[in-house]
Design a protein around this motif. Structure first.
Motif, PDB file in Angstrom:
ATOM      1  N   HIS A  17       0.854  -1.186   0.000  1.00 16.07           N
ATOM      2  CA  HIS A  17       0.000   0.000   0.000  1.00 16.07           C
ATOM      3  C   HIS A  17       0.894   1.241   0.000  1.00 16.07           C
ATOM      4  O   HIS A  17       1.931   1.263   0.654  1.00 16.07           O
ATOM      5  N   GLN A  18       0.465   2.272  -0.700  1.00 18.46           N
ATOM      6  CA  GLN A  18       1.362   3.426  -0.852  1.00 18.46           C
ATOM      7  C   GLN A  18       1.726   4.106   0.475  1.00 18.46           C
ATOM      8  O   GLN A  18       2.845   4.595   0.625  1.00 18.46           O
ATOM      9  N   ASP A  19       0.829   4.111   1.452  1.00 22.35           N
ATOM     10  CA  ASP A  19       1.162   4.725   2.750  1.00 22.35           C
ATOM     11  C   ASP A  19       2.287   3.961   3.444  1.00 22.35           C
ATOM     12  O   ASP A  19       3.163   4.549   4.074  1.00 22.35           O
ATOM     13  N   VAL A  20       2.202   2.650   3.322  1.00 24.28           N
ATOM     14  CA  VAL A  20       3.195   1.802   3.999  1.00 24.28           C
ATOM     15  C   VAL A  20       4.528   1.889   3.255  1.00 24.28           C
ATOM     16  O   VAL A  20       5.595   2.032   3.862  1.00 24.28           O
ATOM     17  N   ILE A  21       4.445   1.832   1.935  1.00 29.70           N
ATOM     18  CA  ILE A  21       5.675   1.911   1.140  1.00 29.70           C
ATOM     19  C   ILE A  21       6.379   3.249   1.398  1.00 29.70           C
ATOM     20  O   ILE A  21       7.600   3.285   1.601  1.00 29.70           O
ATOM     21  N   SER A  22       5.628   4.332   1.456  1.00 29.43           N
ATOM     22  CA  SER A  22       6.306   5.625   1.630  1.00 29.43           C
ATOM     23  C   SER A  22       6.938   5.713   3.014  1.00 29.43           C
ATOM     24  O   SER A  22       8.019   6.293   3.171  1.00 29.43           O
ATOM     25  N   GLN A  23       6.323   5.092   4.014  1.00 29.65           N
ATOM     26  CA  GLN A  23       6.929   5.112   5.359  1.00 29.65           C
ATOM     27  C   GLN A  23       8.210   4.273   5.385  1.00 29.65           C
ATOM     28  O   GLN A  23       9.220   4.681   5.946  1.00 29.65           O
ATOM     29  N   ILE A  24       8.156   3.110   4.750  1.00 30.88           N
ATOM     30  CA  ILE A  24       9.349   2.251   4.737  1.00 30.88           C
ATOM     31  C   ILE A  24      10.458   2.901   3.897  1.00 30.88           C
ATOM     32  O   ILE A  24      11.641   2.853   4.253  1.00 30.88           O
ATOM     33  N   ALA A  25      10.042   3.541   2.810  1.00 27.39           N
ATOM     34  CA  ALA A  25      11.031   4.170   1.924  1.00 27.39           C
ATOM     35  C   ALA A  25      11.756   5.319   2.630  1.00 27.39           C
ATOM     36  O   ALA A  25      12.879   5.674   2.247  1.00 27.39           O
ATOM     37  N   ALA A  26      11.133   5.860   3.666  1.00 26.17           N
ATOM     38  CA  ALA A  26      11.797   6.946   4.415  1.00 26.17           C
ATOM     39  C   ALA A  26      13.073   6.447   5.076  1.00 26.17           C
ATOM     40  O   ALA A  26      13.978   7.224   5.363  1.00 26.17           O
ATOM     41  N   ALA A  27      13.137   5.136   5.315  1.00 26.67           N
ATOM     42  CA  ALA A  27      14.324   4.579   5.975  1.00 26.67           C
ATOM     43  C   ALA A  27      15.380   4.103   4.971  1.00 26.67           C
ATOM     44  O   ALA A  27      16.408   3.559   5.363  1.00 26.67           O
ATOM     45  N   LEU A  28      15.110   4.331   3.697  1.00 26.82           N
ATOM     46  CA  LEU A  28      16.073   3.884   2.676  1.00 26.82           C
ATOM     47  C   LEU A  28      17.383   4.645   2.766  1.00 26.82           C
ATOM     48  O   LEU A  28      17.388   5.855   3.039  1.00 26.82           O
ATOM     49  N   LEU A  29      18.432   3.947   2.480  1.00 23.25           N
ATOM     50  CA  LEU A  29      19.715   4.614   2.290  1.00 23.25           C
ATOM     51  C   LEU A  29      19.641   5.331   0.939  1.00 23.25           C
ATOM     52  O   LEU A  29      19.311   4.685  -0.064  1.00 23.25           O
ATOM     53  N   PRO A  30      19.879   6.637   0.913  1.00 25.20           N
ATOM     54  CA  PRO A  30      19.791   7.319  -0.386  1.00 25.20           C
ATOM     55  C   PRO A  30      20.700   6.659  -1.439  1.00 25.20           C
ATOM     56  O   PRO A  30      21.782   6.210  -1.108  1.00 25.20           O
TER      57      PRO A  30
END
Ligand SMILES: Cc1ncc(COP(=O)(O)O)c(C=O)c1O
Length: 368
Positions: free
Chosen positions: A238-251
């Motif tokens: 789901h886009q809400d969940v993906i965007s939250q997880i993506a916040a923790a991505l290493l750029p």
């Protein structure tokens, strides 16, 4: 007196060592050995993928973007709305790490079904989490999923449930209804579909992400797409969940070359079809060619590896590995389980390698 460096480490990371796959190290040091141990694809990248690799290698002086083009492509292939449903990782191993970091705190629990892929445990350990292992049931020469026991293992501390489908190393699928039951618990639920392309996306649970925000489906291009060295994986949700997880991505976690090689591989539907057909034909060949060995338990596989239990034959898995290595092939060992030390796994190799493997196994079991 100044404190020792040891006292500064998080207590839960102390004593954990770097993960090194000894069989992969062995293979790179000895290129003449046949690699039938790491669920790699035996076929090199297609010309279309090579073209993309070369093209974007020339732009290696530039930083990659966020991968909107390839993420849109992945969304389209999977019937999802758009790139906001897709997060990319440096292999799906990094995707698990990212998800785990977002949900799991020290002392909290991850439920996995064993035997399974080892990375979940490693990522859990480094975060100070507790891994709860739910064993599959060994019955009638099959290793069966046990969704009831997974559900019973959920506690207040459960933060993640992870199920590989098909499972590595057993190669089988869990029934659809059980995915729904687990999804209904609301616990973050990772469905690891690293090998799904070998059976086709019709077997995927991806539609569940439209109904359940807690369901995340992970994939990789390391297997059927044959790009293990490129390190390209992704998660659908789901886009809400993906965007939250993506916040923790290493750029810039996924390189420009990997992204575009991945894109070319995803576009090359013929290339995928050929690889899948080749693999499934070879799985059938190996399973058939060894089926008359008395006592050898063969676990029918929906992926690019086959698990065996030679326990009933009286042979040990470690001895079989040694025998294969003497003949130039690396097979994969498995820990002792279910009272047997006869486990081993082989990855589908080239046509020639698979025939070599069959012939050495037949010889080993006195059927040469
Ligand atoms: C079940 C499963 N999931 C994920 C992976 C990891 O793949 P990668 O990190 O290469 O994407 C593997 C690799 O063997 C696997 O067996």
């Amino acid at each position: 007196m100044a404190k020792q460096i040891d006292e500064y480490f998080n207590p839960w990371v102390k004593g954990i060592s770097m993960y090194i796959s000894s069989h992969i190290e062995l293979a790179w040091k000895n290129p003449d050995l046949h690699r039938m141990m790491s669920n790699e694809n035996p076929n090199p990248p297609s010309p279309k993928v090579m073209e993309a690799i070369m093209k974007f290698a020339e732009m290696s002086n530039r930083y990659p973007d966020q991968g909107l083009v390839v993420r849109s492509k992945i969304a389209e292939i999977n019937g999802l709305e758009g790139p906001e449903n897709v997060m990319l990782g440096n292999g799906s191993s990094e995707v698990f790490d990212n998800i785990f970091r977002c949900f799991l705190g020290t002392g909290e629990e991850v439920i996995q079904h064993t035997p399974c892929f080892g990375i979940y445990k490693l990522r859990c350990n480094i975060l100070g989490g507790k891994l709860v292992s739910v064993p599959m049931v060994y019955k009638d020469n099959q290793l069966l999923y046990d969704p009831g026991s997974i559900l019973e293992s959920i506690t207040e501390k459960t933060k993640i449930i992870v199920v590989a489908n098909p499972n590595n190393p057993t190669g089988n699928f869990m029934d659809r209804e059980h995915f729904v039951t687990i999804a209904e618990t609301g616990v973050p639920f990772i469905v690891d579909e690293a090998y799904i392309e070998y059976s086709g996306l019709g077997k995927s649970q991806v539609d569940l992400v439209k109904k359940y925000k807690n369901v995340l489906v992970t994939r990789t291009l390391s297997k059927a797409y044959g790009l293990a060295g490129m390190r390209f994986g992704y998660v659908l949700g789901h886009q809400d969940v993906i965007s939250q997880i993506a916040a923790a991505l290493l750029p810039w976690n996924v390189s420009t070359i990997s992204m575009w090689a991945g894109y070319a591989a995803l576009e090359d539907t013929e290339g995928l079809r050929d690889r899948v057909e080749f693999n499934n034909r070879e799985v059938a060949y190996i399973e058939g060619a060894l089926s008359d060995i008395p006592g050898l338990v063969i676990f029918h596989s929906n992926a690019n590896y086959i698990l065996f239990d030679a326990g009933p034959t009286g042979k040990r898995g470690s001895d079989i590995l040694e025998f294969a290595l003497e003949r130039g092939i690396i097979f994969r060992g498995e820990t002792e389980k279910y009272g047997s030390d006869g486990w081993f796994r082989i990855t589908i190799g080239t046509e020639e390698e698979n025939r070599m493997a069959v012939s050495l196994l037949r010889e080993y079991f006195g059927m040469g």
